[in-house]
Design a protein around this motif. Structure first.
Motif, PDB file in Angstrom:
ATOM      1  N   GLU A 237      -2.093  -1.000  -2.822  1.00 14.56           N
ATOM      2  CA  GLU A 237      -2.390  -2.281  -2.515  1.00 14.56           C
ATOM      3  C   GLU A 237      -2.912  -2.372  -1.295  1.00 14.56           C
ATOM      4  O   GLU A 237      -3.725  -3.003  -0.833  1.00 14.56           O
ATOM      5  N   ALA A 238      -1.918  -1.855  -0.307  1.00 18.68           N
ATOM      6  CA  ALA A 238      -2.181  -1.792   1.247  1.00 18.68           C
ATOM      7  C   ALA A 238      -2.053  -0.533   1.553  1.00 18.68           C
ATOM      8  O   ALA A 238      -1.297   0.335   1.327  1.00 18.68           O
ATOM      9  N   PHE A 296       0.594  11.313  13.721  1.00 17.19           N
ATOM     10  CA  PHE A 296      -0.177  10.337  12.897  1.00 17.19           C
ATOM     11  C   PHE A 296       0.431   9.775  11.891  1.00 17.19           C
ATOM     12  O   PHE A 296       1.339  10.859  11.018  1.00 17.19           O
ATOM     13  N   PHE A 297       0.671   8.512  11.298  1.00 23.68           N
ATOM     14  CA  PHE A 297       1.419   8.012  10.301  1.00 23.68           C
ATOM     15  C   PHE A 297       0.423   7.594   9.209  1.00 23.68           C
ATOM     16  O   PHE A 297      -0.536   6.865   9.784  1.00 23.68           O
ATOM     17  N   GLU A 298       0.827   7.418   7.998  1.00 24.00           N
ATOM     18  CA  GLU A 298       0.176   6.343   7.070  1.00 24.00           C
ATOM     19  C   GLU A 298       1.319   5.930   6.155  1.00 24.00           C
ATOM     20  O   GLU A 298       2.099   6.620   5.786  1.00 24.00           O
ATOM     21  N   PHE A 299       1.132   4.736   5.766  1.00 25.02           N
ATOM     22  CA  PHE A 299       1.991   3.999   5.013  1.00 25.02           C
ATOM     23  C   PHE A 299       1.336   3.173   3.809  1.00 25.02           C
ATOM     24  O   PHE A 299       0.108   2.641   3.868  1.00 25.02           O
ATOM     25  N   HIS A 300       1.790   3.412   2.521  1.00 22.63           N
ATOM     26  CA  HIS A 300       1.335   2.984   1.209  1.00 22.63           C
ATOM     27  C   HIS A 300       2.178   1.964   0.583  1.00 22.63           C
ATOM     28  O   HIS A 300       3.498   2.310   0.715  1.00 22.63           O
ATOM     29  N   GLY A 301       1.607   0.795   0.336  1.00 25.59           N
ATOM     30  CA  GLY A 301       2.745  -0.098  -0.808  1.00 25.59           C
ATOM     31  C   GLY A 301       1.735  -1.451  -0.835  1.00 25.59           C
ATOM     32  O   GLY A 301       0.750  -1.466  -0.619  1.00 25.59           O
ATOM     33  N   GLU A 308       6.583  -3.368   7.036  1.00 21.48           N
ATOM     34  CA  GLU A 308       8.169  -3.200   7.211  1.00 21.48           C
ATOM     35  C   GLU A 308       8.261  -2.102   7.544  1.00 21.48           C
ATOM     36  O   GLU A 308       8.978  -1.478   8.416  1.00 21.48           O
ATOM     37  N   GLN A 309       7.401  -0.937   6.804  1.00 16.24           N
ATOM     38  CA  GLN A 309       7.685   0.733   6.987  1.00 16.24           C
ATOM     39  C   GLN A 309       7.174   0.938   8.596  1.00 16.24           C
ATOM     40  O   GLN A 309       7.880   1.646   9.118  1.00 16.24           O
TER      41      GLN A 309
END
Length: 480
Positions: A237-238, A296-301, A308-309
């Motif tokens: 979703e994001a 480098f980071f990536e967050f999914h959810g 929050e992550q």
């Protein structure tokens, strides 16, 4: 034809085992032309294109290149080659980094790039069936409108068949797993032309030997993959990306370790040392970054979950001395960031003119990451060589691209000596010599060190059982 191989871990050329006799080769070529026609070629330029991958091993020309377009053609070709003892080396996109596609004993280079059809997509069950020449970019372009994606992304424009052969991984592995976890089943042509199917569409099964995962990572030495059943995932979703820079490499590594031990479900967490960052700034025109160790980071959810992550990781990074933790939620910025990361190898090569790269591929337990990575950095500095460092550090995997001046006759041996030291450090802390690139030619000497002679004997027994004449990608994995 001279098929002499320069052992990449040694210093002297060694003649390989006997290749097929000219008469046997001629018989195979004549019979193959009957069903492939002009798709079988002895053109020297085409043979040179199939002489090696993206590595520093010595090129070796196949006697001919065959472009297959169906399982039936692969089966007929292998049956002929098996009968006459002619070597066959599978070829996809030629992006491998350990000499996997070098036809070191001549014979046929079997190019599967034209087998590139997406045969079916089962949206409700989130799986698909494809041919081996499909690339991850092609598949994800096809899936995008269906709300699905295939997450394994080694970075290069490789074929998925090649990814299966080398047990590939990539930046998303920390959350979605490697190719091994995302393959449900395979169609495989064995050395004598028999066709078998392994696995299926179900997500779990307990019904005999796991032939699917035997073939994953076998580097075309046990059979040739002609269809792949893949597990797919829903597009989140994001998605949010973030960049944070650190005063020292140790601070960046400690951030990674704390993040993983905290159980934060990051999708990607990538490390670039200051040398690699400098190369990426120049090559990919990255703005706003200093030449410092960078994550480098990536967050999914969900929207809330991603925020929050990111906040949790930001707190960890700042505690370790990080600065400039910058979020990016828009697709354009995120794509520019990850394109730069995926182009890191080419950025490293471009940073030193007239060079090629010897790549290391150590993977260690996350608790020993700092010890292994910082030890590798010390070895690089002591060697006097330039070796930008990058890694999928969320799962303990890191690479160095040891740059070799092609005009320096001693540079390649110095690079391999450095490679051995970096691998030795990794093995000493419970790691592996190859986290995702495979063994091929470049890592053969480490296989016995890591697994021991008895395990290696079992591997040779499997090879002998499935390929008794040794025609499939000979010379790979095992030194003799």
């Amino acid at each position: 034809m001279d098929h002499t191989l320069l052992d990449p871990a040694g210093t002297e050329p060694r003649p390989p085992r006997a290749a097929a006799t000219p008469a046997h080769l001629a018989a195979v070529l004549a019979a193959t032309r009957e069903f492939l026609g002009e798709r079988l070629t002895e053109n020297r330029a085409v043979r040179e294109q199939h002489g090696r991958g993206e590595d520093t091993t010595t090129p070796t020309l196949p006697d001919a290149v065959a472009f297959a377009e169906s399982t039936g053609e692969v089966s007929r070709l292998l049956a002929l080659c098996h009968a006459h003892g002619v070597p066959v080396t599978a070829f996809g996109a030629g992006t491998s980094l350990e000499g996997h596609v070098n036809p070191v004993r001549g014979g046929i280079s079997l190019d599967l790039s034209r087998m590139n059809r997406i045969l079916e997509v089962n949206q409700e069950d989130m799986d698909c069936l494809i041919e081996p020449g499909v690339t991850r970019h092609q598949l994800n372009d096809h899936l995008r409108d269906q709300g699905l994606f295939f997450p394994v992304d080694p970075g290069s424009h490789c074929t998925i068949g090649g990814m299966c052969a080398t047990r590939a991984s990539g930046t998303n592995a920390v959350r979605y797993g490697t190719i091994r976890e995302n393959v449900l089943g395979l169609e495989v042509v064995l050395a004598d032309g028999r066709v078998i199917n392994t696995g299926g569409r179900v997500r779990k099964a307990a019904n005999g030997y796991d032939l699917t995962h035997l073939m994953i990572g076998s580097e075309g030495t046990l059979g040739i993959v002609t269809k792949v059943r893949l597990r797919l995932h829903g597009i989140p979703e994001a998605t949010s990306a973030a960049v944070c820079q650190f005063p020292t490499l140790r601070a960046a590594v400690e951030t990674v370790i704390t993040t993983m031990q905290s159980g934060i479900p990051v999708a990607r967490i990538e490390l670039l040392d200051e040398v690699q960052v400098a190369a990426c700034i120049r090559y990919s025109k990255l703005e706003g970054l200093a030449e410092l160790p960078t994550l480098f980071f990536e967050f999914h959810g969900s929207e809330n979950g991603v925020a929050e992550q990111a906040r949790a990781v930001e707190a960890i990074a700042l505690e370790a001395g990080g600065n400039g933790f910058a979020w990016a939620t828009d697709a354009e910025t995120r794509n520019r960031l990850w394109t730069a990361r995926h182009n890191a190898y080419w950025a490293a090569i471009a940073s030193q003119p007239n060079s090629r790269g010897v790549t290391t591929d150590v993977c260690v337990p996350i608790s020993r990451l700092a010890e292994a990575l910082l030890g590798a950095k010390a070895e690089i500095e002591a060697s006097g060589l330039s070796a930008p460092m990058v890694g999928h550090v969320g799962d303990g995997n890191f690479h160095t691209v040891i740059l070799v001046d092609q005009d320096d006759p001693d540079a390649l041996e110095r690079a391999w000596a450095l490679d051995r030291k970096i691998v030795a450090r990794g093995l000493a802390v419970g790691g592996t010599c190859s986290g995702e690139h495979g063994i091929g030619l470049g890592k053969r000497e480490f296989l016995e060190q890591e697994h021991g002679p008895e395990a290696l004997a079992v591997m040779r027994s499997l090879k002998a059982a499935l390929d008794p004449k040794g025609i499939l990608n000979p010379g790979k994995m095992f030194r003799n």
